[in-house]
Design a protein around this motif. Structure first.
Motif, PDB file in Angstrom:
ATOM      1  N   GLN A  72     -22.732 -25.104 -26.000  1.00  0.00           N
ATOM      2  CA  GLN A  72     -21.804 -24.305 -25.208  1.00  0.00           C
ATOM      3  C   GLN A  72     -22.551 -23.225 -24.428  1.00  0.00           C
ATOM      4  OE1 GLN A  72     -18.881 -21.083 -26.734  1.00  0.00           O
ATOM      5  NE2 GLN A  72     -17.707 -22.972 -26.606  1.00  0.00           N
ATOM      6  N   ARG A  74     -21.455 -19.986 -21.928  1.00  0.00           N
ATOM      7  CA  ARG A  74     -20.339 -19.179 -21.437  1.00  0.00           C
ATOM      8  C   ARG A  74     -20.893 -17.945 -20.734  1.00  0.00           C
ATOM      9  NH1 ARG A  74     -14.812 -18.610 -23.013  1.00  0.00           N
ATOM     10  NH2 ARG A  74     -15.169 -20.355 -24.420  1.00  0.00           N
ATOM     11  N   ASP A  75     -20.444 -17.747 -19.520  1.00  0.00           N
ATOM     12  CA  ASP A  75     -20.843 -16.586 -18.718  1.00  0.00           C
ATOM     13  C   ASP A  75     -22.351 -16.540 -18.496  1.00  0.00           C
ATOM     14  OD1 ASP A  75     -20.510 -14.326 -17.182  1.00  0.00           O
ATOM     15  OD2 ASP A  75     -20.377 -12.961 -18.884  1.00  0.00           O
ATOM     16  N   ILE A  95     -19.696 -27.738 -23.509  1.00  0.00           N
ATOM     17  CA  ILE A  95     -18.738 -26.779 -22.962  1.00  0.00           C
ATOM     18  C   ILE A  95     -19.463 -25.869 -21.980  1.00  0.00           C
ATOM     19  CG2 ILE A  95     -17.148 -24.879 -23.469  1.00  0.00           C
ATOM     20  CD1 ILE A  95     -17.010 -26.027 -26.368  1.00  0.00           C
ATOM     21  N   TYR A  97     -18.435 -22.694 -19.399  1.00  0.00           N
ATOM     22  CA  TYR A  97     -17.360 -21.789 -19.013  1.00  0.00           C
ATOM     23  C   TYR A  97     -17.973 -20.606 -18.272  1.00  0.00           C
ATOM     24  CZ  TYR A  97     -12.940 -19.307 -19.304  1.00  0.00           C
ATOM     25  OH  TYR A  97     -11.768 -18.681 -18.987  1.00  0.00           O
ATOM     26  N   GLU A  98     -17.491 -20.376 -17.083  1.00  0.00           N
ATOM     27  CA  GLU A  98     -17.985 -19.295 -16.234  1.00  0.00           C
ATOM     28  C   GLU A  98     -19.483 -19.424 -15.967  1.00  0.00           C
ATOM     29  OE1 GLU A  98     -16.695 -15.490 -17.667  1.00  0.00           O
ATOM     30  OE2 GLU A  98     -14.591 -16.060 -17.598  1.00  0.00           O
ATOM     31  N   THR A 103     -21.578 -25.533 -13.074  1.00  0.00           N
ATOM     32  CA  THR A 103     -20.293 -26.221 -12.970  1.00  0.00           C
ATOM     33  C   THR A 103     -20.260 -27.115 -11.736  1.00  0.00           C
ATOM     34  OG1 THR A 103     -19.078 -24.525 -14.171  1.00  0.00           O
ATOM     35  CG2 THR A 103     -17.813 -25.854 -12.616  1.00  0.00           C
ATOM     36  N   GLU A 124     -16.129 -30.146 -21.458  1.00  0.00           N
ATOM     37  CA  GLU A 124     -15.156 -29.146 -21.031  1.00  0.00           C
ATOM     38  C   GLU A 124     -15.839 -28.230 -20.029  1.00  0.00           C
ATOM     39  OE1 GLU A 124     -13.087 -27.153 -24.311  1.00  0.00           O
ATOM     40  OE2 GLU A 124     -13.870 -28.746 -25.602  1.00  0.00           O
ATOM     41  N   ASP A 126     -14.864 -25.033 -17.668  1.00  0.00           N
ATOM     42  CA  ASP A 126     -13.859 -24.009 -17.381  1.00  0.00           C
ATOM     43  C   ASP A 126     -12.497 -24.404 -17.936  1.00  0.00           C
ATOM     44  OD1 ASP A 126     -15.686 -22.272 -16.190  1.00  0.00           O
ATOM     45  OD2 ASP A 126     -15.469 -23.248 -14.246  1.00  0.00           O
ATOM     46  N   ALA A 127     -12.482 -24.840 -19.185  1.00  0.00           N
ATOM     47  CA  ALA A 127     -11.293 -25.189 -19.962  1.00  0.00           C
ATOM     48  C   ALA A 127     -10.631 -26.502 -19.517  1.00  0.00           C
ATOM     49  CB  ALA A 127     -10.273 -24.052 -19.962  1.00  0.00           C
TER      50      ALA A 127
END
Length: 135
Positions: A72, A74-75, A95, A97-98, A103, A124, A126-127
């Protein structure tokens, strides 16, 4: 200061460590992470949070995580691309995310890094769940 000493962390000595979450919110540019031999191959879950200046992943180090079940990010706004070597073929869950640069590169079918993740059964971004073409 702590991030600059990461080669001294010696996580690989923790042979039963299976999950690790790292965050580097106030660190300068981190060109590549993790260094070879930094993380134990026993990791099943690796999460990297709030690392806005992480630029790239060390492909050889990621490939050595042969037990990895979940990865994962994230950010990580500056994370630009996945390693040339790709991600471990055994990885079933990714995963993002941000992580806007990554992305864009991981979009199904037309993203430049899609071939590096198409084998992953649960993605996954951004959800949003992206089904793999390998199903």
């Amino acid at each position: 200061m702590l991030i600059s000493l990461r080669v001294q962390w010696k996580f690989q000595r923790f042979t039963h460590l299976d999950a690790l979450a790292l965050s580097f919110p106030n660190v300068g540019v981190v060109d590549s992470f993790p260094e070879e031999g930094l993380l134990p191959s026993t990791l099943t879950r690796l999460s990297i949070f709030e690392c806005p200046n992480l630029k790239a992943l060390n492909g050889k180090s990621i490939q050595q995580l042969s037990s990895l079940e979940s990865l994962q990010f994230r950010d990580c706004k500056e994370l630009q691309y996945l390693p040339e070597e790709g991600l471990p073929t055994s990885l079933p869950h990714l995963i993002l995310y941000e992580c806007p640069l990554l992305t864009e590169r991981c979009q199904r079918e037309n993203g430049e890094d899609w071939p590096k993740i198409a084998h992953i059964s649960r993605i996954e971004i951004d959800a949003e769940h992206l089904p793999s073409t390998e199903l």
